[in-house]
Design a protein around this motif. Structure first.
Motif, PDB file in Angstrom:
ATOM      1  N   CYS A  31     -18.778  65.027 -32.508  1.00  0.00           N
ATOM      2  CA  CYS A  31     -20.203  64.832 -32.199  1.00  0.00           C
ATOM      3  C   CYS A  31     -20.418  63.564 -31.381  1.00  0.00           C
ATOM      4  O   CYS A  31     -21.114  63.590 -30.360  1.00  0.00           O
ATOM      5  CB  CYS A  31     -21.017  64.760 -33.490  1.00  0.00           C
ATOM      6  N   GLU A  35     -21.645  62.813 -26.965  1.00  0.00           N
ATOM      7  CA  GLU A  35     -22.731  61.980 -26.449  1.00  0.00           C
ATOM      8  C   GLU A  35     -22.333  61.151 -25.228  1.00  0.00           C
ATOM      9  O   GLU A  35     -23.194  60.626 -24.529  1.00  0.00           O
ATOM     10  CB  GLU A  35     -23.228  61.017 -27.533  1.00  0.00           C
ATOM     11  N   TRP A  53     -21.771  56.836 -35.991  1.00  0.00           N
ATOM     12  CA  TRP A  53     -22.207  58.187 -36.347  1.00  0.00           C
ATOM     13  C   TRP A  53     -22.309  58.324 -37.861  1.00  0.00           C
ATOM     14  O   TRP A  53     -23.296  58.834 -38.382  1.00  0.00           O
ATOM     15  CB  TRP A  53     -21.230  59.219 -35.773  1.00  0.00           C
ATOM     16  N   TRP A 129     -27.444  65.825 -36.516  1.00  0.00           N
ATOM     17  CA  TRP A 129     -27.094  65.212 -35.240  1.00  0.00           C
ATOM     18  C   TRP A 129     -27.441  66.157 -34.089  1.00  0.00           C
ATOM     19  O   TRP A 129     -28.023  65.749 -33.079  1.00  0.00           O
ATOM     20  CB  TRP A 129     -25.597  64.868 -35.212  1.00  0.00           C
ATOM     21  N   GLN A 130     -27.078  67.434 -34.244  1.00  0.00           N
ATOM     22  CA  GLN A 130     -27.314  68.425 -33.196  1.00  0.00           C
ATOM     23  C   GLN A 130     -28.813  68.550 -32.892  1.00  0.00           C
ATOM     24  O   GLN A 130     -29.202  68.611 -31.721  1.00  0.00           O
ATOM     25  CB  GLN A 130     -26.733  69.775 -33.634  1.00  0.00           C
ATOM     26  N   ASP A 132     -31.027  66.245 -33.336  1.00  0.00           N
ATOM     27  CA  ASP A 132     -31.431  64.993 -32.687  1.00  0.00           C
ATOM     28  C   ASP A 132     -31.054  64.966 -31.209  1.00  0.00           C
ATOM     29  O   ASP A 132     -31.632  64.203 -30.443  1.00  0.00           O
ATOM     30  CB  ASP A 132     -30.768  63.788 -33.366  1.00  0.00           C
ATOM     31  N   HIS A 133     -30.059  65.762 -30.823  1.00  0.00           N
ATOM     32  CA  HIS A 133     -29.543  65.718 -29.450  1.00  0.00           C
ATOM     33  C   HIS A 133     -29.755  67.024 -28.684  1.00  0.00           C
ATOM     34  O   HIS A 133     -29.066  67.276 -27.697  1.00  0.00           O
ATOM     35  CB  HIS A 133     -28.053  65.343 -29.470  1.00  0.00           C
ATOM     36  N   ASP A 136     -30.328  66.248 -25.112  1.00  0.00           N
ATOM     37  CA  ASP A 136     -29.469  65.205 -24.546  1.00  0.00           C
ATOM     38  C   ASP A 136     -28.617  65.795 -23.421  1.00  0.00           C
ATOM     39  O   ASP A 136     -27.848  66.728 -23.635  1.00  0.00           O
ATOM     40  CB  ASP A 136     -28.588  64.629 -25.659  1.00  0.00           C
ATOM     41  N   VAL A 139     -24.755  65.562 -23.963  1.00  0.00           N
ATOM     42  CA  VAL A 139     -24.285  66.541 -24.950  1.00  0.00           C
ATOM     43  C   VAL A 139     -24.243  67.927 -24.314  1.00  0.00           C
ATOM     44  O   VAL A 139     -23.252  68.653 -24.454  1.00  0.00           O
ATOM     45  CB  VAL A 139     -25.155  66.528 -26.220  1.00  0.00           C
TER      46      VAL A 139
END
Length: 165
Positions: A31, A35, A53, A129-130, A132-133, A136, A139
Motif C-alpha cells: 500500500c 503511493e 502506514w 487506506w484504499q 483514503d486514496h 490518488d 496510486v
C-alpha cells in the motif's frame, strides 16, 4: 487489491496460515509503495514508509507493537523465516492458528496474536487506506503495475489460463 485480500483469506481458509501471514505482513508495504510517484525508487525508505502506514492504519488496534516492530516481523519472516530482530522487545512471537481467543497480548515475554484476527485487521486497514486514496493519481498509476491473479488469463498475452502477472 481485492484479489490480494481474497488470497489472504483464501489461504487462511484452506489451512495455510503461514502463507497468509507472508501476504498480510507485506500488504502495508504494498500500500505504501503504491503511493509513490511513478518512477520513484521503491527500495528507498521502506522501513519509514511501513512505519508511517502502520501508525495511520493499524496502530490503534496494536498498541503493544510499533510499526518498526511489525516491519521487523515482516522482514524476518519473508527473508529469514524468523520473527523479529535483535532489539525486538519480545522473547517470542506466537501466532495462534485456531481462533482460541488470545490476541494482542503478552504472556511470559511472548507476543501472542491470533492469525485470523491479525490478517483480518490488516485487510481492514488496507481497505481503509484504499478508500483514503481512491482519487490518488500515484496510486491509480501504480495500481496498473500491481502483481495480481487473473483467473481467465491476461489478454493479449495469455487466454483461458490462470496467471499471476
Amino acid at each position: 487489491m481485492e484479489s490480494i485480500y481474497d488470497q489472504i483469506l483464501g489461504t487462511l481458509n484452506a489451512g495455510f496460515p503461514f502463507a497468509a501471514l507472508h501476504i498480510a505482513l507485506a500488504l502495508p508495504d504494498v500500500c505504501a509503495t503504491l503511493e509513490l510517484p511513478p518512477g520513484a525508487k521503491a527500495k528507498a525508505n521502506v522501513k519509514a514508509r511501513y512505519n508511517t502506514w502502520f501508525n495511520k492504519y493499524l496502530a490503534e488496534n496494536y498498541t503493544l507493537i510499533t510499526g518498526f516492530d511489525l516491519f521487523a516481523l515482516r522482514n524476518g519472516l519473508l527473508h529469514n523465516g524468523q520473527f523479529g530482530h535483535q532489539d525486538f522487545p519480545f522473547e517470542r512471537v506466537i501466532f495462534f492458528v485456531n481462533r482460541i481467543g488470545f490476541h494482542n497480548n503478552i504472556i511470559n515475554g511472548a507476543l501472542q496474536l491470533d492469525t485470523y484476527k491479525f490478517c483480518e485487521d490488516v485487510i481492514d486497514a488496507a481497505k481503509h487506506w484504499q478508500s483514503d486514496h481512491v482519487s490518488d493519481r500515484n496510486v491509480a498509476s501504480n495500481m496498473a503495475k500491481l502483481v495480481q491473479y487473473y483467473p481467465h488469463g491476461f489478454p493479449p498475452y495469455v487466454l483461458n489460463v490462470e496467471v499471476i502477472t
